[in-house]
Design an enzyme around this catalytic site. Structure first.
Site, mmCIF file in Angstrom:
data_model
loop_
_atom_site.group_PDB
_atom_site.id
_atom_site.type_symbol
_atom_site.label_atom_id
_atom_site.label_comp_id
_atom_site.label_asym_id
_atom_site.label_seq_id
_atom_site.Cartn_x
_atom_site.Cartn_y
_atom_site.Cartn_z
ATOM 1 N N MET A 35 16.589 10.271 73.873
ATOM 2 C CA MET A 35 16.410 11.698 73.548
ATOM 3 C C MET A 35 15.469 12.253 74.606
ATOM 4 O O MET A 35 14.301 12.600 74.322
ATOM 5 C CB MET A 35 15.833 11.824 72.125
ATOM 6 C CG MET A 35 16.863 11.494 71.058
ATOM 7 S SD MET A 35 16.120 11.158 69.445
ATOM 8 C CE MET A 35 15.834 9.405 69.623
ATOM 9 N N MET A 75 24.423 13.099 65.284
ATOM 10 C CA MET A 75 23.090 13.289 64.687
ATOM 11 C C MET A 75 23.255 14.033 63.360
ATOM 12 O O MET A 75 23.800 15.143 63.327
ATOM 13 C CB MET A 75 22.187 14.109 65.609
ATOM 14 C CG MET A 75 21.792 13.442 66.915
ATOM 15 S SD MET A 75 21.013 11.824 66.764
ATOM 16 C CE MET A 75 19.627 12.149 65.681
ATOM 17 N N SER A 80 16.529 1.500 62.716
ATOM 18 C CA SER A 80 15.759 2.141 63.790
ATOM 19 C C SER A 80 14.320 1.658 63.724
ATOM 20 O O SER A 80 13.641 1.861 62.702
ATOM 21 C CB SER A 80 15.793 3.659 63.630
ATOM 22 O OG SER A 80 14.756 4.221 64.436
ATOM 23 N N GLY A 104 11.858 10.372 62.111
ATOM 24 C CA GLY A 104 12.507 9.661 61.019
ATOM 25 C C GLY A 104 12.230 10.368 59.702
ATOM 26 O O GLY A 104 11.419 11.293 59.628
ATOM 27 N N GLY A 105 12.941 9.952 58.669
ATOM 28 C CA GLY A 105 12.645 10.412 57.315
ATOM 29 C C GLY A 105 13.065 11.836 56.993
ATOM 30 O O GLY A 105 12.563 12.423 56.037
ATOM 31 N N MET A 162 11.998 8.915 73.016
ATOM 32 C CA MET A 162 11.735 10.355 72.948
ATOM 33 C C MET A 162 10.709 10.752 74.009
ATOM 34 O O MET A 162 9.778 9.981 74.280
ATOM 35 C CB MET A 162 11.182 10.714 71.569
ATOM 36 C CG MET A 162 12.079 10.265 70.425
ATOM 37 S SD MET A 162 11.471 10.901 68.858
ATOM 38 C CE MET A 162 12.593 10.080 67.713
ATOM 39 N N HIS A 219 18.309 -0.426 66.756
ATOM 40 C CA HIS A 219 18.355 0.923 67.335
ATOM 41 C C HIS A 219 16.963 1.322 67.831
ATOM 42 O O HIS A 219 15.984 1.280 67.085
ATOM 43 C CB HIS A 219 18.841 1.890 66.249
ATOM 44 C CG HIS A 219 19.091 3.286 66.714
ATOM 45 N ND1 HIS A 219 20.247 3.670 67.364
ATOM 46 C CD2 HIS A 219 18.336 4.411 66.605
ATOM 47 C CE1 HIS A 219 20.187 4.969 67.629
ATOM 48 N NE2 HIS A 219 19.038 5.439 67.190
ATOM 49 N N SER A 273 14.014 4.867 57.809
ATOM 50 C CA SER A 273 13.190 4.794 56.602
ATOM 51 C C SER A 273 13.875 4.030 55.478
ATOM 52 O O SER A 273 13.216 3.288 54.743
ATOM 53 C CB SER A 273 12.766 6.195 56.154
ATOM 54 O OG SER A 273 13.798 7.118 56.342
ATOM 55 N N ASP A 282 14.750 4.271 69.508
ATOM 56 C CA ASP A 282 14.710 5.722 69.721
ATOM 57 C C ASP A 282 13.708 6.096 70.801
ATOM 58 O O ASP A 282 12.494 6.015 70.596
ATOM 59 C CB ASP A 282 14.328 6.410 68.405
ATOM 60 C CG ASP A 282 15.492 6.452 67.431
ATOM 61 O OD1 ASP A 282 16.580 6.901 67.844
ATOM 62 O OD2 ASP A 282 15.314 6.030 66.280
ATOM 63 N N ASP A 284 23.389 8.933 62.870
ATOM 64 C CA ASP A 284 21.942 8.769 63.039
ATOM 65 C C ASP A 284 21.185 9.861 62.301
ATOM 66 O O ASP A 284 21.209 11.029 62.710
ATOM 67 C CB ASP A 284 21.613 8.797 64.538
ATOM 68 C CG ASP A 284 20.191 8.336 64.811
ATOM 69 O OD1 ASP A 284 19.461 8.015 63.858
ATOM 70 O OD2 ASP A 284 19.818 8.313 66.002
ATOM 71 N N GLY A 285 20.504 9.452 61.223
ATOM 72 C CA GLY A 285 19.626 10.375 60.503
ATOM 73 C C GLY A 285 19.953 10.497 59.031
ATOM 74 O O GLY A 285 21.086 10.819 58.656
ATOM 75 N N GLY A 286 18.984 10.174 58.200
ATOM 76 C CA GLY A 286 19.142 10.380 56.765
ATOM 77 C C GLY A 286 20.128 9.451 56.083
ATOM 78 O O GLY A 286 20.607 9.768 54.987
ATOM 79 N N HIS A 328 18.798 4.777 72.268
ATOM 80 C CA HIS A 328 19.138 6.193 72.076
ATOM 81 C C HIS A 328 18.143 7.032 72.864
ATOM 82 O O HIS A 328 16.979 7.149 72.469
ATOM 83 C CB HIS A 328 19.068 6.482 70.564
ATOM 84 C CG HIS A 328 19.337 7.905 70.194
ATOM 85 N ND1 HIS A 328 19.040 8.407 68.939
ATOM 86 C CD2 HIS A 328 19.869 8.945 70.888
ATOM 87 C CE1 HIS A 328 19.379 9.681 68.877
ATOM 88 N NE2 HIS A 328 19.873 10.036 70.056
#
Ligand code: DX5
Ligand code: ZN
Length: 227
Positions: free
Chosen positions: A72, A141, A12, A148-149, A41, A37, A200, A39, A177-179, A70
């Protein structure tokens, strides 16, 4: 874009140097990224603001792989054409973004892009049962979207297992997506995911002047899955 279920890492660019997107994208692709990717927003659907269509169009010429956008944002339908014109290969919208996700998927497919549906952590797998013949990707998600992070939400493992069963033989990617990092990615690959977004965990410690760190970080995720 041919369909396959091999593992794909999608860094990302939310974690990239915002003053240097072209070089950052070229660095992650050279270092083994499968997709890029992006993002988007809106400061309304999520509490953060990022990229509009002109930015996406500007970075498109630096992407040799797949531009995975993506969204959002809510409302979303009126912006789909602009992101398709900007050069997206995949456009993903949230099921929570409005009352007519079926129409949203039709609108994305009408542009010629692959259509993705994203589910927030609180949204059940069953919510997309009647969308499965309309989508090319399901994005689960594993953090609350916006930043992020954040820490991986482990309740989503079971959701991915359910989705994998629901999808069966349909040519639908499962994206997480995420972590995602070397400790969490194997859990999701085992549950049935094939596209792993990582911000991250890919960009940490590296830069365009030391891009080999991106390669080390990407390989660490892949190796954790195959070991
Ligand atoms: C979150 C975004 C993610 C995010 C992932 O709202 O959709 O793509 O950048 O970042 P990490 O990998 O740092 O959790
Ligand atoms: Zn994302």
């Amino acid at each position: 874009m041919d369909f396959d279920r091999t593992l794909k890492i999608a860094p990302s660019i939310l974690s990239a140097d915002f003053a240097n997107f072209g070089a950052e994208i070229e660095a992650i692709e050279t270092q083994g990224a499968d997709w890029v990717h992006v993002d988007v927003m809106d400061g309304h659907f999520v509490p953060n603001l990022t990229f509009g269509p002109p930015l996406c169009k500007a970075i498109r010429k630096h992407i040799k792989t797949v531009m995975d956008v993506h969204l959002m944002i809510a409302p979303v339908d009126q912006y789909i054409d602009a992101y398709a014109d900007a050069g997206a290969d995949v456009i993903t919208a949230h099921i929570e973004a409005g009352p007519h996700p079926h129409r949203t998927m039709q609108a994305i497919r009408a542009t010629g892009c692959k259509a993705g549906i994203a589910l927030n952590p609180a949204t059940p797998a069953e919510s997309i049962e009647y969308l499965l013949d309309m989508v090319d990707l399901v994005c689960v998600m594993t953090v609350n979207p916006g930043f992020g992070g954040q820490k991986f939400i482990s309740s989503q493992i079971e959701k991915v297992q359910k989705l994998r069963k629901m999808i069966g033989d349909r040519p639908i990617h499962i994206e997480i997506d995420g972590g995602m990092d070397p400790s969490t990615a194997p859990l999701m690959a085992a549950a049935g995911a094939d596209v792993l977004v990582a911000g991250s965990a890919v960009f940490k410690g590296g830069s365009v002047t030391s891009p080999d760190i991106y390669g080390t970080n990407i390989r660490a995720i892949r190796d954790a899955i195959s070991s």
